[in-house]
Design a protein around this motif. Structure first.
Motif, PDB file in Angstrom:
ATOM      1  N   ASP A 212      20.675  13.657  12.941  1.00  0.00           N
ATOM      2  CA  ASP A 212      20.918  12.236  12.700  1.00  0.00           C
ATOM      3  C   ASP A 212      22.422  12.015  12.581  1.00  0.00           C
ATOM      4  O   ASP A 212      23.132  12.781  11.908  1.00  0.00           O
ATOM      5  CB  ASP A 212      20.228  11.771  11.416  1.00  0.00           C
ATOM      6  N   ALA A 237      13.735  12.558  20.365  1.00  0.00           N
ATOM      7  CA  ALA A 237      12.651  12.455  19.390  1.00  0.00           C
ATOM      8  C   ALA A 237      13.109  12.964  18.028  1.00  0.00           C
ATOM      9  O   ALA A 237      13.835  13.966  17.929  1.00  0.00           O
ATOM     10  CB  ALA A 237      11.446  13.258  19.871  1.00  0.00           C
ATOM     11  N   ASN A 238      12.728  12.236  16.982  1.00  0.00           N
ATOM     12  CA  ASN A 238      13.023  12.596  15.596  1.00  0.00           C
ATOM     13  C   ASN A 238      14.512  12.547  15.263  1.00  0.00           C
ATOM     14  O   ASN A 238      14.933  13.132  14.260  1.00  0.00           O
ATOM     15  CB  ASN A 238      12.470  13.990  15.264  1.00  0.00           C
ATOM     16  N   ARG A 239      15.279  11.830  16.061  1.00  0.00           N
ATOM     17  CA  ARG A 239      16.710  11.637  15.787  1.00  0.00           C
ATOM     18  C   ARG A 239      16.978  10.159  15.539  1.00  0.00           C
ATOM     19  O   ARG A 239      16.350   9.287  16.154  1.00  0.00           O
ATOM     20  CB  ARG A 239      17.581  12.132  16.933  1.00  0.00           C
ATOM     21  N   GLY A 262      10.168   8.528  20.260  1.00  0.00           N
ATOM     22  CA  GLY A 262      10.357   9.169  18.963  1.00  0.00           C
ATOM     23  C   GLY A 262      11.747   9.056  18.402  1.00  0.00           C
ATOM     24  O   GLY A 262      11.982   9.421  17.241  1.00  0.00           O
ATOM     25  N   THR A 264      15.354   6.794  17.346  1.00  0.00           N
ATOM     26  CA  THR A 264      15.608   5.522  16.682  1.00  0.00           C
ATOM     27  C   THR A 264      17.093   5.153  16.784  1.00  0.00           C
ATOM     28  O   THR A 264      17.960   6.006  16.572  1.00  0.00           O
ATOM     29  CB  THR A 264      15.228   5.589  15.187  1.00  0.00           C
ATOM     30  N   SER A 298       9.929   4.567  21.357  1.00  0.00           N
ATOM     31  CA  SER A 298      11.168   4.566  20.570  1.00  0.00           C
ATOM     32  C   SER A 298      11.139   3.439  19.545  1.00  0.00           C
ATOM     33  O   SER A 298      10.276   2.557  19.583  1.00  0.00           O
ATOM     34  CB  SER A 298      12.376   4.407  21.490  1.00  0.00           C
TER      35      SER A 298
END
Length: 368
Positions: A212, A237-239, A262, A264, A298
């Motif tokens: 992140d 994804a997941n970031r 996934g 953001t 997303s």
């Protein structure tokens, strides 16, 4: 009588005499101190602060590099150079008529520990070098001036890097004030002054996020200077990629920001400090950079943002393929083609100004 004695004392007073110390170069293998009494230090060869060694430089010391030499702190080494307002520490060349590129640079290797305060680093950057290379997280540079280098002021090198630059002035360099070799790092910038450089900005390569990241180009960080990106940014994804209010994110060419399934993007500006996505061209025109893309799955928030001069080729300024995206109170303008394109999604668009584009909003699947 008192006046006579005072005058006599003034006439007899002499400034403290410091002995010049010659440093032939080499590796500092154990703790050492460069003292004010030994200043100036004339460095005649490159110096390395080795692993488990600490070089401490006292306030008021002048370090003069005689030629194409450098001071580097190796993995596990430590440099403490903390001057004061009254007694700053100076790193410079040894020429009587100093100029950019008189010496090489300061280099802080991975896992080195560095504390610079009230220092002036000037006339560095010989050949293609930056004045300061930072490749370690444990670097804090406060209340310093980096001036008159031949190339970049600072080069930050390494994914995930987290150094601190606070109250730092970078001025008079031939290239960018600060350069990042990837967008995938998290330096802390506080109250930087960037002026008189070839590019008064933080210039970054693009890349995909491995963690992140918050891009802080706020006035509190960069005092109105932009973040300029010379490549695509990928949020996987997941970031989560977050932009702070007041950040200006400018692209140097036909690049883009893509948020994958996934991933953001959070870009929440304010009325007083909007976030801007734009080109860095001196003559901006529609189509100068590519687009923002929100892929299916997303998530994203654009609030009080300006998106302008996008749409290179046949691209749209903002692609919305996810229903988990809100675009509120934004200005989407002066883009080459559509301002917004919606495909197989039901995003939220409210209170936006969408004008001066090739086309306003296109829903390619209105039945959805």
């Amino acid at each position: 009588l008192a006046m006579t004695l005072s005058l006599l004392a003034l006439l007899c007073w002499r400034a403290p005499v410091h002995a010049q110390t010659t440093v032939p170069g080499g590796t500092i293998g154990s703790d050492a101190t460069w003292t004010l009494a030994g200043s100036p230090y004339l460095v005649q060869g490159s110096v390395t602060v080795g692993p488990n060694a600490t070089l401490t430089i006292e306030p008021g010391v002048a370090v003069r590099m005689q030629g194409a030499h450098l001071l580097q702190v190796a993995d596990g080494g430590t440099l403490i150079a903390e001057g004061t307002v009254e007694q700053p520490i100076t790193f410079g060349g040894a020429n009587a008529n100093p100029q950019a590129g008189d010496w090489n640079y300061l280099w802080f290797y991975s896992n080195s520990r560095v504390r610079l305060a009230h220092c002036t680093i000037q006339h560095a950057g010989r050949s293609s070098y930056a004045s300061i290379y930072v490749a370690s997280n444990d670097v804090q540079i406060r209340n310093c001036t980096v001036a008159n280098g031949l190339n970049e002021g600072l080069l930050l090198n390494g994914a995930g890097l987290t150094p601190l630059l606070e109250n730092v002035t970078v001025q008079g360099h031939g290239k960018a004030a600060i350069r990042q070799n990837t967008i995938d790092m998290q330096p802390t910038y506080r109250n930087l002054t960037l002026s008189g450089n070839g590019l008064d900005a933080v210039l970054s390569a693009g890349g995909s996020l491995g963690r992140d990241i918050t891009l802080d180009g706020s006035p509190a960080a960069l005092n109105g200077r932009p973040l300029v990106v010379e490549g695509a940014i990928g949020v996987g994804a997941n970031r989560v990629l977050t932009l702070t209010p007041g950040t200006q994110l400018r692209w140097s060419g036909a690049h883009l920001l893509q948020v994958a399934d996934g991933g953001t993007l959070i870009a929440e500006g304010t009325v007083e400090q909007p976030i801007t996505f734009t080109t860095h061209s001196a003559t901006p025109a529609p189509g100068a950079w590519n687009y923002l893309m929100f892929e299916a799955g997303s998530r994203g928030t654009l609030r009080n943002c300006a998106i302008e001069y996008a749409g290179a080729g046949n691209h749209v300024a903002i692609y919305l393929r996810s229903s988990s995206v809100t675009v509120h109170y934004c200005r989407i303008q002066r883009n080459k083609n559509e301002g917004v394109q919606v495909t197989n999604a039901t995003p939220h668009l409210r209170f936006n100004q969408i004008n001066d584009n090739g086309f306003g909003v296109r829903n390619t699947t209105p039945a959805s």
